[in-house]
Design a protein around this motif. Structure first.
Motif, mmCIF file in Angstrom:
data_model
loop_
_atom_site.group_PDB
_atom_site.id
_atom_site.type_symbol
_atom_site.label_atom_id
_atom_site.label_comp_id
_atom_site.label_asym_id
_atom_site.label_seq_id
_atom_site.Cartn_x
_atom_site.Cartn_y
_atom_site.Cartn_z
ATOM 1 N N LEU A 92 0.850 -1.188 0.000
ATOM 2 C CA LEU A 92 0.000 0.000 0.000
ATOM 3 C C LEU A 92 0.881 1.232 0.000
ATOM 4 N N SER A 93 0.529 2.213 -0.803
ATOM 5 C CA SER A 93 1.281 3.461 -0.819
ATOM 6 C C SER A 93 0.380 4.596 -1.270
ATOM 7 N N THR A 94 0.639 5.779 -0.759
ATOM 8 C CA THR A 94 -0.084 6.967 -1.182
ATOM 9 C C THR A 94 0.655 7.618 -2.350
ATOM 10 N N SER A 95 0.035 8.590 -2.949
ATOM 11 C CA SER A 95 0.697 9.319 -4.036
ATOM 12 C C SER A 95 1.800 10.196 -3.456
ATOM 13 N N PRO A 96 2.959 10.243 -4.083
ATOM 14 C CA PRO A 96 4.038 11.090 -3.574
ATOM 15 C C PRO A 96 3.682 12.563 -3.711
ATOM 16 N N LYS A 97 4.159 13.348 -2.754
ATOM 17 C CA LYS A 97 3.939 14.790 -2.771
ATOM 18 C C LYS A 97 5.288 15.495 -2.776
ATOM 19 N N ILE A 98 5.440 16.426 -3.698
ATOM 20 C CA ILE A 98 6.687 17.170 -3.811
ATOM 21 C C ILE A 98 6.708 18.287 -2.774
ATOM 22 N N LEU A 99 7.763 18.339 -1.989
ATOM 23 C CA LEU A 99 7.913 19.384 -0.987
ATOM 24 C C LEU A 99 8.511 20.650 -1.586
ATOM 25 N N PHE A 100 9.504 20.495 -2.452
ATOM 26 C CA PHE A 100 10.111 21.646 -3.113
ATOM 27 C C PHE A 100 10.953 21.163 -4.279
ATOM 28 N N CYS A 101 11.361 22.116 -5.116
ATOM 29 C CA CYS A 101 12.335 21.897 -6.185
ATOM 30 C C CYS A 101 13.334 23.049 -6.179
ATOM 31 N N ASP A 102 14.605 22.727 -6.386
ATOM 32 C CA ASP A 102 15.673 23.738 -6.471
ATOM 33 C C ASP A 102 15.697 24.636 -5.239
ATOM 34 N N LEU A 103 16.063 24.033 -4.117
ATOM 35 C CA LEU A 103 16.159 24.771 -2.854
ATOM 36 C C LEU A 103 17.623 25.083 -2.557
ATOM 37 N N ARG A 104 17.912 26.339 -2.317
ATOM 38 C CA ARG A 104 19.262 26.774 -1.963
ATOM 39 C C ARG A 104 19.273 27.198 -0.499
ATOM 40 N N LEU A 105 20.199 26.619 0.270
ATOM 41 C CA LEU A 105 20.326 26.914 1.692
ATOM 42 C C LEU A 105 21.716 27.471 1.973
ATOM 43 N N ASP A 106 21.765 28.681 2.495
ATOM 44 C CA ASP A 106 23.033 29.275 2.910
ATOM 45 C C ASP A 106 23.471 28.672 4.240
ATOM 46 N N PRO A 107 24.727 28.815 4.619
ATOM 47 C CA PRO A 107 25.192 28.275 5.905
ATOM 48 C C PRO A 107 24.360 28.806 7.077
ATOM 49 N N GLY A 108 23.848 27.886 7.895
ATOM 50 C CA GLY A 108 23.021 28.243 9.035
ATOM 51 C C GLY A 108 21.557 28.479 8.711
ATOM 52 N N GLU A 109 21.159 28.346 7.461
ATOM 53 C CA GLU A 109 19.775 28.612 7.043
ATOM 54 C C GLU A 109 18.945 27.341 7.119
ATOM 55 N N SER A 110 17.654 27.499 7.463
ATOM 56 C CA SER A 110 16.713 26.381 7.549
ATOM 57 C C SER A 110 15.438 26.730 6.803
ATOM 58 N N LYS A 111 14.795 25.709 6.280
ATOM 59 C CA LYS A 111 13.502 25.851 5.637
ATOM 60 C C LYS A 111 12.576 24.765 6.172
ATOM 61 N N SER A 112 11.355 25.177 6.501
ATOM 62 C CA SER A 112 10.378 24.250 7.077
ATOM 63 C C SER A 112 9.250 23.993 6.086
ATOM 64 N N TYR A 113 8.783 22.746 6.073
ATOM 65 C CA TYR A 113 7.686 22.343 5.208
ATOM 66 C C TYR A 113 6.734 21.453 5.998
ATOM 67 N N SER A 114 5.488 21.427 5.549
ATOM 68 C CA SER A 114 4.464 20.619 6.206
ATOM 69 C C SER A 114 3.922 19.591 5.220
ATOM 70 N N TYR A 115 3.858 18.343 5.689
ATOM 71 C CA TYR A 115 3.311 17.249 4.874
ATOM 72 C C TYR A 115 2.028 16.761 5.525
ATOM 73 N N CYS A 116 0.946 16.682 4.750
ATOM 74 C CA CYS A 116 -0.347 16.203 5.245
ATOM 75 C C CYS A 116 -0.885 15.153 4.274
ATOM 76 N N GLU A 117 -1.394 14.071 4.837
ATOM 77 C CA GLU A 117 -1.958 13.005 4.010
ATOM 78 C C GLU A 117 -2.973 12.223 4.841
ATOM 79 N N THR A 118 -4.093 11.872 4.206
ATOM 80 C CA THR A 118 -5.099 11.038 4.864
ATOM 81 C C THR A 118 -4.706 9.573 4.719
ATOM 82 N N LEU A 119 -4.658 8.869 5.825
ATOM 83 C CA LEU A 119 -4.278 7.457 5.790
ATOM 84 C C LEU A 119 -5.375 6.636 5.130
#
Length: 256
Positions: A92-119
């Motif tokens: 069993l598997s759900t459809s994949p969800k893309i969180l981002f494309c082409d993300l650039r992170l400088d030193p010490g930088e963070s990016k947050s994302y939220s994933y939601c899916e109905t089981l």
């Protein structure tokens, strides 16, 4: 180097049909001992839920599977296979969800994302036995440019209660608390959670039917009701009661 942190917002146990929410943080750490730091570039990141089935070859005879082609993945391949390298079969598997494309992170930088899916409601419950196992995982995959895919797996458990959404409480057994101090959106969100409905159903099914109800009132009218299932308790026993403000005649105020 990129650090990936994933945290389920409401514990590791869910009911089939519930919404799973996970917060995911991508960080380019800045080390105090590092003499040089550079930006990191991630090509993409994706997340997907899958259930892996594994059976003991000495105890269970299964027909051959054609999923072995997913166990091998080239380093420069960009196909996201969440169960790559795992034993057993992905049933069993759900459809994949893309969180981002082409993300650039400088030193010490963070990016947050939220994933939601109905089981899915048609999947098996989590189970770990000597002969068979059903294991649910949330897999997060990300890839740096010209680098192999890296996977982060977050295990969790799924319980299956058939017919839970269709259950209707008899009118004399509806003892769920109502909180007038919650905002309307929070109240609707809380009432829609299957876990709360399951708890309410379990309380109504296992408690004594002799519910004692007391009116809360003052000189201006009725404030609400308080219900309790028994009036005699042992030392150390929890006292379980419910407040119902839905039939109140006068407004209530919250004091902080």
């Amino acid at each position: 180097m990129i650090e990936v942190l994933a945290q389920l917002s409401r514990g590791p146990v869910f009911l089939a049909g519930e919404m799973l929410e996970c917060g995911i943080v991508f960080t380019n750490p800045l080390s105090a001992t590092s003499t040089s730091a550079s930006s990191e570039m991630l090509a993409w990141a994706s997340a997907q839920i899958h259930c892996q089935f594994h059976a003991s070859e000495n105890r269970v005879a299964l027909p051959p599977s054609d999923d072995s082609k997913h166990d091998v993945q080239a380093e420069n391949e960009t196909v996201f296979v969440p169960n790559r390298g795992e034993r057993g079969q992905c049933i069993l598997s759900t459809s994949p969800k893309i969180l981002f494309c082409d993300l650039r992170l400088d030193p010490g930088e963070s990016k947050s994302y939220s994933y939601c899916e109905t089981l899915p409601v048609d999947g098996p419950p989590s189970f770990r036995g000597q002969s068979v196992k059903y294991v649910y995982k949330l897999t997060i995959g990300c890839q740096r440019v010209n680098s192999p895919i890296k996977l982060l797996r977050v295990p969790f458990r799924v319980l299956v209660l058939h017919g839970l959404k269709e259950y209707q409480f008899p009118q004399d057994e509806v003892v769920a608390p109502s909180n007038p101090f919650l905002e309307e959106e929070e109240r609707v969100k809380k009432d829609s959670r299957l876990a709360d409905l399951a708890t309410e159903l379990l309380m109504a099914a296992t408690s004594r039917r002799s519910l004692h109800v007391y009116n809360i009132s003052n000189t201006r009218g009725k404030v609400g009701k308080f219900g309790i299932f028994k009036t005699v308790y042992k030392i150390g026993e929890d006292i379980l009661g419910t407040f119902n403000f839905s039939e109140g005649d006068i407004p209530c105020l919250q004091c902080l």
